[in-house]
Every structure is written in structure tokens, then in C-alpha cells.
Design a protein around this motif. Structure first.
Motif, PDB file in Angstrom:
ATOM      1  N   TYR A 189      24.601   8.528 107.407  1.00  0.00           N
ATOM      2  CA  TYR A 189      23.566   8.168 106.698  1.00  0.00           C
ATOM      3  C   TYR A 189      23.789   6.835 107.539  1.00  0.00           C
ATOM      4  O   TYR A 189      24.728   5.680 106.835  1.00  0.00           O
ATOM      5  CB  TYR A 189      23.656   7.267 105.474  1.00  0.00           C
ATOM      6  N   VAL A 190      23.117   6.232 108.739  1.00  0.00           N
ATOM      7  CA  VAL A 190      23.404   4.976 109.337  1.00  0.00           C
ATOM      8  C   VAL A 190      22.719   4.185 108.982  1.00  0.00           C
ATOM      9  O   VAL A 190      21.065   3.750 108.391  1.00  0.00           O
ATOM     10  CB  VAL A 190      22.972   5.473 110.931  1.00  0.00           C
ATOM     11  N   HIS A 191      23.135   2.812 108.853  1.00  0.00           N
ATOM     12  CA  HIS A 191      22.754   1.917 108.873  1.00  0.00           C
ATOM     13  C   HIS A 191      20.838   1.193 109.211  1.00  0.00           C
ATOM     14  O   HIS A 191      21.778   1.247 111.132  1.00  0.00           O
ATOM     15  CB  HIS A 191      23.508   0.600 108.761  1.00  0.00           C
ATOM     16  N   LYS A 192      20.211   1.090 108.588  1.00  0.00           N
ATOM     17  CA  LYS A 192      18.913   0.418 110.110  1.00  0.00           C
ATOM     18  C   LYS A 192      19.338  -0.128 111.124  1.00  0.00           C
ATOM     19  O   LYS A 192      18.773  -0.197 112.812  1.00  0.00           O
ATOM     20  CB  LYS A 192      17.496   0.877 109.029  1.00  0.00           C
TER      21      LYS A 192
ATOM     22  N   TYR B 103      27.664   2.529 108.726  1.00  0.00           N
ATOM     23  CA  TYR B 103      27.263   4.286 108.015  1.00  0.00           C
ATOM     24  C   TYR B 103      28.394   5.067 107.335  1.00  0.00           C
ATOM     25  O   TYR B 103      29.298   4.023 107.199  1.00  0.00           O
ATOM     26  CB  TYR B 103      27.790   5.355 109.298  1.00  0.00           C
TER      27      TYR B 103
ATOM     28  N   TYR C 229      20.609  10.882 109.077  1.00  0.00           N
ATOM     29  CA  TYR C 229      19.620   9.884 108.357  1.00  0.00           C
ATOM     30  C   TYR C 229      19.975   8.198 108.850  1.00  0.00           C
ATOM     31  O   TYR C 229      21.052   7.998 108.586  1.00  0.00           O
ATOM     32  CB  TYR C 229      19.559   9.805 106.972  1.00  0.00           C
ATOM     33  N   GLN C 230      18.966   7.607 109.298  1.00  0.00           N
ATOM     34  CA  GLN C 230      18.340   5.993 109.169  1.00  0.00           C
ATOM     35  C   GLN C 230      18.217   5.435 107.474  1.00  0.00           C
ATOM     36  O   GLN C 230      17.112   5.879 107.371  1.00  0.00           O
ATOM     37  CB  GLN C 230      17.881   6.433 109.948  1.00  0.00           C
TER      38      GLN C 230
ATOM     39  N   PRO D  18      23.571   0.478 113.975  1.00  0.00           N
ATOM     40  CA  PRO D  18      23.894   1.951 114.100  1.00  0.00           C
ATOM     41  C   PRO D  18      25.429   1.654 114.475  1.00  0.00           C
ATOM     42  O   PRO D  18      25.800   3.399 113.570  1.00  0.00           O
ATOM     43  CB  PRO D  18      23.452   1.408 115.454  1.00  0.00           C
TER      44      PRO D  18
END
Length: 148
Positions: free
Chosen positions: A57-60, A66, A146-147, A63
Motif C-alpha cells: 500500500y503506497v502513499h499516493k 508504504y 495499491y495507491q 511513493p
């Protein structure tokens, strides 16, 4: 590495309802990342052993920040251990303190490690699909990004 259940908290031990563990919630807040923990936990409970993907899960907007969970369920593991970790582009000292607190308060733990290279192998997309074998059974593990 610890059981996935260590990231959950049951305010009433006699009830089925649970929350994200406060220590893990503090880490998500510091990273500014919210993962669908209930969905992940419920899905993991329903899946047969020798399955489970790596979820990143990556911070939008950042990048390099996560949360990653390896949800593979080893057939000989009786505690439901998962490998999990996070990487931050800021708040390093706070994240380090929160991570250590989470791990130290877990009932069942296996491994704790800090450093820039800890998650390197797990996050390398070129290694996926990863073939995992158990006896004559083969599972193709995927890296799902996932962003958020």
C-alpha cells in the motif's frame, strides 16, 4: 514477523468484533496511510494454507512511503505468521519508536529488523510471480500494489 492477529485488537474478548490494534493504527497515522485491514484479515482467515500474496500500500503523494504485508500462509505455521513492514520518507524517528513499541507488545513474535535493505527483496517487482512449493503443490505468489 508476527501473527496477523497481532495487528488486531478485541476490546471485548467475548465478542467477534475487532479493531485495528492501536499500535498499528498509530503507525498508519504517522505514515498517513490507511489500509483495508479488516478486509485483509478476513480474507486471510478464509484462505487455505499455502496461499497469500504480498500486498503493498503506497502513499499516493509519497511513493517512497508504504506499508507491505506478505500474507502467505505457510502450511506448517500454526500461529498465522506474516511478514510485514513499512517505509517512510519522513517521521523516521517516530516511525522507529512506534514500530518497536508494536513489536515489543506483541505476544508472539519471530523477527524484528530495521534498516534500508530490510524490505528490498520483498518489494522487488521483477521477482514476481514467485513460485512457492510445498510438497507437490505449487503456488504463484503475486506482488499487488495499491495507491492509497
Amino acid at each position: 514477523m508476527a501473527p496477523l492477529s497481532e495487528l488486531a485488537y478485541w476490546p471485548d474478548e467475548d465478542a467477534a468484533d475487532y479493531l485495528v490494534h492501536p499500535n498499528f493504527q498509530n503507525i498508519m497515522d504517522a505514515l498517513d496511510i490507511t489500509i483495508p485491514f479488516h478486509d485483509i484479515y478476513e480474507y486471510a482467515l478464509e484462505q487455505p494454507v499455502h496461499t497469500g500474496h504480498v500486498l503493498k500500500y503506497v502513499h499516493k503523494d509519497q511513493p517512497g512511503t508504504y506499508i507491505i504485508l506478505n500474507t502467505y500462509q505457510d502450511p506448517i505455521d500454526q500461529l498465522g505468521m506474516v511478514q510485514f513492514g513499512w517505509r517512510a520518507t519522513n517521521n523516521h524517528k517516530l516511525i522507529q519508536q512506534l514500530s518497536r513499541k508494536l513489536y515489543d507488545e506483541c505476544e508472539h513474535t519471530v523477527f524484528y529488523h530495521e534498516g534500508q535493505s530490510v524490505l528490498y527483496k520483498l518489494t522487488r517487482p521483477e521477482q514476481y510471480p514467485l513460485t512457492l512449493r510445498y510438497g507437490d503443490r505449487i503456488f504463484q505468489q503475486e506482488l499487488k500494489i495499491y495507491q492509497v
